[in-house]
Design a protein around this motif. Structure first.
Motif, PDB file in Angstrom:
ATOM      1  N   PHE A 164       8.665 -14.195 -15.546  1.00  0.00           N
ATOM      2  CA  PHE A 164       7.375 -14.904 -15.590  1.00  0.00           C
ATOM      3  C   PHE A 164       6.248 -13.919 -15.863  1.00  0.00           C
ATOM      4  O   PHE A 164       5.382 -14.145 -16.698  1.00  0.00           O
ATOM      5  N   TYR A 165       6.279 -12.824 -15.101  1.00  0.00           N
ATOM      6  CA  TYR A 165       5.251 -11.795 -15.228  1.00  0.00           C
ATOM      7  C   TYR A 165       5.198 -11.287 -16.658  1.00  0.00           C
ATOM      8  O   TYR A 165       4.127 -11.187 -17.261  1.00  0.00           O
ATOM      9  N   TRP A 166       6.360 -11.008 -17.219  1.00  0.00           N
ATOM     10  CA  TRP A 166       6.400 -10.419 -18.549  1.00  0.00           C
ATOM     11  C   TRP A 166       5.985 -11.419 -19.621  1.00  0.00           C
ATOM     12  O   TRP A 166       5.390 -11.054 -20.631  1.00  0.00           O
ATOM     13  N   MET A 167       6.260 -12.678 -19.374  1.00  0.00           N
ATOM     14  CA  MET A 167       5.836 -13.713 -20.318  1.00  0.00           C
ATOM     15  C   MET A 167       4.300 -13.773 -20.369  1.00  0.00           C
ATOM     16  O   MET A 167       3.708 -13.774 -21.455  1.00  0.00           O
ATOM     17  N   VAL A 168       3.667 -13.794 -19.200  1.00  0.00           N
ATOM     18  CA  VAL A 168       2.205 -13.852 -19.143  1.00  0.00           C
ATOM     19  C   VAL A 168       1.601 -12.566 -19.725  1.00  0.00           C
ATOM     20  O   VAL A 168       0.654 -12.621 -20.511  1.00  0.00           O
ATOM     21  N   MET A 169       2.181 -11.413 -19.346  1.00  0.00           N
ATOM     22  CA  MET A 169       1.694 -10.128 -19.871  1.00  0.00           C
ATOM     23  C   MET A 169       1.705 -10.119 -21.393  1.00  0.00           C
ATOM     24  O   MET A 169       0.743  -9.710 -22.038  1.00  0.00           O
ATOM     25  N   THR A 170       2.819 -10.564 -21.968  1.00  0.00           N
ATOM     26  CA  THR A 170       2.950 -10.571 -23.426  1.00  0.00           C
ATOM     27  C   THR A 170       1.891 -11.454 -24.066  1.00  0.00           C
ATOM     28  O   THR A 170       1.343 -11.129 -25.109  1.00  0.00           O
ATOM     29  N   ALA A 171       1.605 -12.572 -23.391  1.00  0.00           N
ATOM     30  CA  ALA A 171       0.633 -13.505 -23.951  1.00  0.00           C
ATOM     31  C   ALA A 171      -0.792 -12.960 -23.900  1.00  0.00           C
ATOM     32  O   ALA A 171      -1.602 -13.273 -24.771  1.00  0.00           O
ATOM     33  N   ILE A 172      -1.117 -12.129 -22.911  1.00  0.00           N
ATOM     34  CA  ILE A 172      -2.516 -11.706 -22.762  1.00  0.00           C
ATOM     35  C   ILE A 172      -2.784 -10.287 -23.230  1.00  0.00           C
ATOM     36  O   ILE A 172      -3.925  -9.849 -23.272  1.00  0.00           O
ATOM     37  N   MET A 173      -1.744  -9.528 -23.611  1.00  0.00           N
ATOM     38  CA  MET A 173      -1.966  -8.153 -24.071  1.00  0.00           C
ATOM     39  C   MET A 173      -2.047  -8.109 -25.595  1.00  0.00           C
ATOM     40  O   MET A 173      -1.426  -8.929 -26.270  1.00  0.00           O
ATOM     41  N   PRO A 174      -2.808  -7.146 -26.139  1.00  0.00           N
ATOM     42  CA  PRO A 174      -2.904  -7.050 -27.601  1.00  0.00           C
ATOM     43  C   PRO A 174      -1.572  -6.667 -28.243  1.00  0.00           C
ATOM     44  O   PRO A 174      -0.698  -6.088 -27.583  1.00  0.00           O
ATOM     45  N   THR A 175      -1.437  -6.996 -29.521  1.00  0.00           N
ATOM     46  CA  THR A 175      -0.170  -6.818 -30.219  1.00  0.00           C
ATOM     47  C   THR A 175       0.380  -5.396 -30.128  1.00  0.00           C
ATOM     48  O   THR A 175       1.566  -5.202 -29.903  1.00  0.00           O
ATOM     49  N   ASP A 176      -0.512  -4.390 -30.286  1.00  0.00           N
ATOM     50  CA  ASP A 176       0.015  -3.018 -30.314  1.00  0.00           C
ATOM     51  C   ASP A 176       0.590  -2.604 -28.960  1.00  0.00           C
ATOM     52  O   ASP A 176       1.493  -1.789 -28.874  1.00  0.00           O
ATOM     53  N   ALA A 177       0.070  -3.210 -27.878  1.00  0.00           N
ATOM     54  CA  ALA A 177       0.604  -2.893 -26.557  1.00  0.00           C
ATOM     55  C   ALA A 177       1.959  -3.563 -26.343  1.00  0.00           C
ATOM     56  O   ALA A 177       2.801  -3.071 -25.592  1.00  0.00           O
ATOM     57  N   ILE A 178       2.138  -4.695 -27.026  1.00  0.00           N
ATOM     58  CA  ILE A 178       3.361  -5.483 -26.831  1.00  0.00           C
ATOM     59  C   ILE A 178       4.476  -5.003 -27.739  1.00  0.00           C
ATOM     60  O   ILE A 178       5.601  -4.794 -27.309  1.00  0.00           O
ATOM     61  N   LEU A 179       4.155  -4.831 -29.020  1.00  0.00           N
ATOM     62  CA  LEU A 179       5.186  -4.385 -29.953  1.00  0.00           C
ATOM     63  C   LEU A 179       5.282  -2.864 -29.894  1.00  0.00           C
ATOM     64  O   LEU A 179       4.936  -2.153 -30.822  1.00  0.00           O
ATOM     65  N   SER A 180       5.745  -2.407 -28.748  1.00  0.00           N
ATOM     66  CA  SER A 180       5.862  -0.975 -28.511  1.00  0.00           C
ATOM     67  C   SER A 180       7.267  -0.700 -27.998  1.00  0.00           C
ATOM     68  O   SER A 180       7.869  -1.549 -27.326  1.00  0.00           O
ATOM     69  N   ARG A 181       7.776   0.474 -28.334  1.00  0.00           N
ATOM     70  CA  ARG A 181       9.130   0.796 -27.869  1.00  0.00           C
ATOM     71  C   ARG A 181       9.134   1.200 -26.397  1.00  0.00           C
ATOM     72  O   ARG A 181      10.178   1.214 -25.755  1.00  0.00           O
ATOM     73  N   SER A 182       7.968   1.568 -25.877  1.00  0.00           N
ATOM     74  CA  SER A 182       7.898   1.842 -24.440  1.00  0.00           C
ATOM     75  C   SER A 182       6.668   1.160 -23.865  1.00  0.00           C
ATOM     76  O   SER A 182       5.660   1.791 -23.597  1.00  0.00           O
ATOM     77  N   PRO A 183       6.751  -0.168 -23.711  1.00  0.00           N
ATOM     78  CA  PRO A 183       5.593  -0.922 -23.237  1.00  0.00           C
ATOM     79  C   PRO A 183       5.233  -0.540 -21.804  1.00  0.00           C
ATOM     80  O   PRO A 183       6.107  -0.216 -21.003  1.00  0.00           O
ATOM     81  N   SER A 184       3.935  -0.567 -21.509  1.00  0.00           N
ATOM     82  CA  SER A 184       3.500  -0.287 -20.148  1.00  0.00           C
ATOM     83  C   SER A 184       3.767  -1.507 -19.283  1.00  0.00           C
ATOM     84  O   SER A 184       3.485  -2.635 -19.678  1.00  0.00           O
ATOM     85  N   LEU A 185       4.354  -1.263 -18.104  1.00  0.00           N
ATOM     86  CA  LEU A 185       4.691  -2.384 -17.240  1.00  0.00           C
ATOM     87  C   LEU A 185       3.472  -2.979 -16.559  1.00  0.00           C
ATOM     88  O   LEU A 185       3.478  -4.126 -16.145  1.00  0.00           O
ATOM     89  N   LEU A 186       2.413  -2.165 -16.460  1.00  0.00           N
ATOM     90  CA  LEU A 186       1.204  -2.651 -15.791  1.00  0.00           C
ATOM     91  C   LEU A 186       0.177  -3.061 -16.831  1.00  0.00           C
ATOM     92  O   LEU A 186       0.080  -2.448 -17.897  1.00  0.00           O
ATOM     93  N   PRO A 187      -0.601  -4.080 -16.545  1.00  0.00           N
ATOM     94  CA  PRO A 187      -1.579  -4.546 -17.523  1.00  0.00           C
ATOM     95  C   PRO A 187      -2.764  -3.595 -17.637  1.00  0.00           C
ATOM     96  O   PRO A 187      -3.155  -2.955 -16.657  1.00  0.00           O
TER      97      PRO A 187
END
Lengths: 311, 276
Positions: B23-46
């Motif tokens: 759930f957390y990751w779904m919401v994070m993906t929806a509210i973070m900018p594309t470059d933060a999401i399409l990353s090979r090492s995404p940050s777990l914290l917003p």
């Protein structure tokens, strides 16, 4: 209360009779909408399923099913189809893997929640949420988390050194079945937790006290008190979960669609594809009929286990 | 004992984190900018300074999301209304009487839980084409009822079983008819059961996918679970839109779930487990 009603039924004979008849008529009247629904939407369609499975030839002209010759051709054709057998083993692994793991997790979480630690009330509610999430949404969540290039799961694996490079879990035929089992576990285990927890809470505490007086260790208490107390509820919820996972197609449909190379094609999906992709209704209904027979057998077996209840 | 408590608590926390992470990751993906999401090492914290709601605006402004949601709602409300009415009456009859009709219906309701949805779809598809109700709300509602009526009937039977018969008998001795006793005495007591059945059927209808995908063909009548699939393209997936859609789509389910939760342990494990 019972004595009053017993006196009530001892009135004049004809009144009793008409009262009983009114009761029977009312009981049937209340049932009629449900009977109509079941006959029209379940019994008649099931009869048609069976009929189609016995008809030779392509059932494309739907109005004239009964004009086609009878026979067991669909069954023998399906039984000689290697993909049918592959789907059977895929279903077996999918059901056993998902429900087996969900049972272990459900048992562990139920035992933990039963300890009534501070905060367990909120945990109980939170842990149950996946159960309420549509299978399709579960699928997109895990498609994203377990994505080959940008999935956070792979990033975590890379961080702890278990993976170098990419791995597309759903797209690799060696890991695809495992990949669809993971979201299925996630969605299945909350109901198991809930059911076992309810059973745990119905075990009288005096029995534990008595066991303690007798000097029983934790393991002995589990084997002699806890397990007998939850056995029937556990068998029941395992049965319900197995039937659900065996029958459902949502998660697999929305993640892999049965692929790659049929690696995740369960029997339920085989039925769907035969019917609505290749329009082989005969083969699809033959497999579906066998699935119902198998599910019936499974529920009788686990149902017998569930009846051996202690409390 | 003290250490045991701490360890149990840590284990429970671990389970809760793993369970809630999707759930957390779904919401994070929806509210973070594309470059933060399409990353090979995404940050777990917003990164709070970069939160944006473009994706949420996008699904409402640039997709048929509102239509899908409305269709899901229409189908859900109709399915729930018909199923709960039919099942409440049947549940009462199944609980209070045990004639041949009751017993055979009860058995049929149990057996119907063994039928795969992909199988019952075949005759429904055929019948719908003959009757001309393919690609209609009515057809989808009827298909959903093949699942919800057995489920809700057993749930309601379980609730009625726990209401003492003596209450109606007393009312009837006081001169009430059977129907009045049901309406004035039993139904008010069965309200929690009706509420649970309503929410339960609504949740099931909201989640339903395979019937809607097969029995509805017009885009304007498509429901949410099927419509969302259109964000998954052949070549690429618009993850942000998909995750925003997923987040909004489970909100009604979570709200319904909050209503259902108090009834869960009591109601489901006894009456409704047979109906799951």
């Amino acid at each position: 209360m019972t004595s009053i009603s017993a006196a009530g039924t001892r009135r004049a004979g004809w009144l009793d009779l008409s009262f009983e008849r009114r009761r029977t008529l009312l009981s049937l009247a209340l049932l009629m909408p449900a009977v109509a629904t079941v006959l029209v939407l379940i019994v008649y369609p099931l009869y048609q399923v069976f009929e189609i499975s016995l008809r030779e030839g392509k059932v494309m002209n739907f109005a004239r099913i009964s004009a086609l010759p009878l026979g067991f051709g669909n069954y023998s054709r399906v039984l000689s189809d290697p993909q049918f057998w592959r789907s059977t083993s895929t279903s077996a692994i999918y059901v056993a893997g998902s429900v087996g793991a969900a049972l272990l997790i459900g048992l562990a979480t139920a035992l933990l929640l039963n300890r009534r630690l501070p905060g367990t009330r909120i945990f109980r509610t939170l842990i149950l949420i996946p159960w309420a999430v549509p299978g399709v949404v579960v699928s997109i969540m895990f498609l994203w988390i377990m994505d080959g290039s940008f999935g956070v799961f792979n990033a975590m694996l890379r961080d702890i050194g278990l993976l170098s490079g990419d791995h597309a879990w759903f797209a690799d035929s060696r890991t695809a079945l495992l990949a669809v089992i993971v979201p299925t576990i996630w969605k299945t285990y909350p109901l198991i937790t809930l059911t076992i927890l309810a059973a745990l809470q119905s075990i009288p505490t005096e029995i534990y006290d008595a066991a303690e007086v007798d000097g029983a260790k934790a393991v002995q208490k589990f084997v002699h008190v806890t397990w007998p107390g939850i056995q029937s509820a556990t068998a029941l919820v395992v049965m319900v979960s197995c039937l659900g996972v065996f029958r459902d197609v949502d998660i697999i449909f929305a993640t892999t669609g049965g692929g790659p190379a049929h690696a995740t094609e369960t029997l339920a999906l085989y039925v769907y594809k035969e019917a609505f992709q290749y329009f082989r209704m005969g083969a699809a209904t033959a497999v579906g009929t066998m699935m119902i027979a198998f599910a019936l057998l499974l529920s009788i077996l686990l149902g017998a286990l569930a009846r051996r209840s202690k409390y | 004992m003290k250490i045991g408590t701490v360890l149990s608590w840590i284990a429970l926390l671990g389970f809760a984190l793993v369970t809630l992470f999707p759930f957390y990751w779904m919401v994070m993906t929806a509210i973070m900018p594309t470059d933060a999401i399409l990353s090979r090492s995404p940050s777990l914290l917003p990164d709070f300074s970069r939160i944006r709601f473009d994706a949420f605006v996008g699904i409402f402004a640039r997709s048929a999301f509102p239509t899908w949601m409305m269709n899901s709602l229409i189908v859900g409300v109709l399915t729930t209304f018909f199923s709960v009415v039919v099942s409440t009456l049947a549940g009462y009859s199944l609980s209070r009487y045990s004639g041949v009709v009751q017993q055979s219906l009860g058995a049929m309701l149990l057996i119907s839980k063994l039928i795969p949805a992909s199988l019952i779809l075949i005759p429904l598809f055929i019948i719908y084409n003959l009757l001309g109700i393919f690609d209609t709300y009515l057809g989808l509602v009827l298909a959903n009822m093949t699942i919800s009526v057995p489920l809700a009937s057993w749930l309601m039977k379980g609730f009625f079983d726990r209401i003492p018969r003596e209450l109606e008998q007393a009312a009837m001795i006081d001169g009430a008819s059977q129907m009045q006793a049901l309406r004035l005495i039993v139904l008010p007591l069965a309200k929690p059961g009706v509420a649970a059945a309503t929410v339960y059927v609504m949740l099931n209808s909201w989640s339903e996918f395979i019937f809607a995908r097969t029995l509805i063909s017009s885009p304007e009548r498509q429901v949410l679970t099927v419509g969302m699939q259109s964000f998954v393209g052949e070549q690429m997936v618009d993850w942000q839109l998909l995750m925003a859609a997923g987040t909004v789509s489970i909100l009604p389910a979570i709200i319904l779930f909050a209503f259902l939760e108090p009834f869960l342990v009591n109601g489901m494990t006894k009456g409704a487990l047979a109906g799951t």
